[in-house]
Design a protein around this motif. Sequence first.
Motif, short mmCIF file in Angstrom:
data_model
loop_
_atom_site.label_atom_id
_atom_site.label_comp_id
_atom_site.label_asym_id
_atom_site.label_seq_id
_atom_site.Cartn_x
_atom_site.Cartn_y
_atom_site.Cartn_z
N ASP A 43 0.84 -1.19 0.00
CA ASP A 43 0.00 0.00 0.00
C ASP A 43 0.88 1.25 0.00
OD1 ASP A 43 -2.61 -1.20 0.05
OD2 ASP A 43 -2.25 -1.74 2.15
N TRP A 44 0.37 2.29 -0.61
CA TRP A 44 1.10 3.56 -0.66
C TRP A 44 1.20 4.17 0.74
CZ3 TRP A 44 -2.03 5.87 -5.32
CH2 TRP A 44 -1.64 5.22 -6.50
N ASP A 84 5.33 8.52 0.08
CA ASP A 84 5.65 8.11 -1.29
C ASP A 84 5.42 9.26 -2.26
OD1 ASP A 84 6.35 5.47 -0.65
OD2 ASP A 84 4.25 4.82 -0.74
N LYS A 126 4.92 11.00 -6.09
CA LYS A 126 4.08 10.62 -7.22
C LYS A 126 4.82 9.67 -8.14
CE LYS A 126 1.27 12.57 -10.96
NZ LYS A 126 1.79 11.62 -11.98
N SER A 165 7.28 7.63 -7.29
CA SER A 165 7.42 6.34 -6.61
C SER A 165 6.16 5.51 -6.73
CB SER A 165 7.76 6.55 -5.14
OG SER A 165 9.03 7.16 -4.99
N LYS A 166 5.02 6.15 -6.66
CA LYS A 166 3.76 5.42 -6.73
C LYS A 166 3.58 4.70 -8.07
CE LYS A 166 1.22 8.29 -3.42
NZ LYS A 166 0.13 9.27 -3.23
N ASP A 167 4.24 5.20 -9.10
CA ASP A 167 4.16 4.52 -10.39
C ASP A 167 4.75 3.11 -10.32
OD1 ASP A 167 2.98 6.69 -11.62
OD2 ASP A 167 4.85 7.50 -12.40
N ILE A 196 4.92 1.28 -7.33
CA ILE A 196 4.42 0.59 -6.14
C ILE A 196 2.99 0.14 -6.42
CG2 ILE A 196 3.90 0.78 -3.69
CD1 ILE A 196 5.98 3.08 -3.60
N GLY A 225 1.34 1.67 -10.75
CA GLY A 225 0.51 1.70 -9.55
C GLY A 225 -0.65 2.66 -9.74
N GLY A 226 -1.83 2.24 -9.36
CA GLY A 226 -3.00 3.11 -9.51
C GLY A 226 -3.74 2.96 -10.82
#
Length: 264
Positions: free
Chosen positions: A51-52, A56, A58, A60-62, A64, A248-249
Amino acid sequence: MKKHLFSLGFVGLFFAASGAPVQGGGASIPPPSVIMSKKEVPILCYHQIRDWKATDSKVSKDYIMPPGDLKAQLKMLHDSGYHTILPDQLYAYYTKGAALPSKPIMLTFDDTDEDQYTVAWPEMKKYGFKGVFFIMTVSLNRQPHYMTESQVKELYAAGNVIGSHTWDHHRVDRYAGKDWEVQIDKPTKKLEAVTGAPIRYFAYPFGIWKRPVLPEIRKRGFLMSFQLADKMDPTDPLMTVRRIIVGGGWSLKTFSTAINRDFH
């Protein structure tokens, strides 16, 4: 981080400048043009699966993947009739014209993160899926964030493929001198000791490669090497097999669209 969102026992196989088939490793390998003409198999690349956090970024979220999203994606693949394949099958398809199952897809995981073992692998087993785990050997046994040698061995024993991802993720196009030994040769031997089997497949750190490095990778016995979303090299496509990072997302619609849009 990767730059895009989106084995021993085998001798090197080289293509002649004329594009004619070349003998190597006991088999005739088709010219690059023949390999390039084949329909690509979708190959997905994952990194961290968690989970984010509020910290984190923006970017990095790509890289994760929230566990709930991964579970939904694997379910969608299963329900849509996809069948996971492994590199040996892809190699046979490219070099011998071997048949693949209907709607083939490959799942790959980079960087040795333990959540690939604790989260992704149990979910994959629900659907009979297998995957490829590209291991940085510097990370082995560095818990709680990275896999242990015993976990890697367990993944291999269960039918997954273990591939090399260098020692500590330095760019291959910048190697000089003993870098090849430190980053490729020793990690390969380490992974062979862990699995008890040849390591035949390699993934470029950051997905970055340049044509001059391809002979160096090939002569180390790798049958195929995996990049990210750049075009395959027309002189040596087996050393530049394409993948996409699953962002991610992503919604399931975006996920499905990417699979069907990015491979031809």
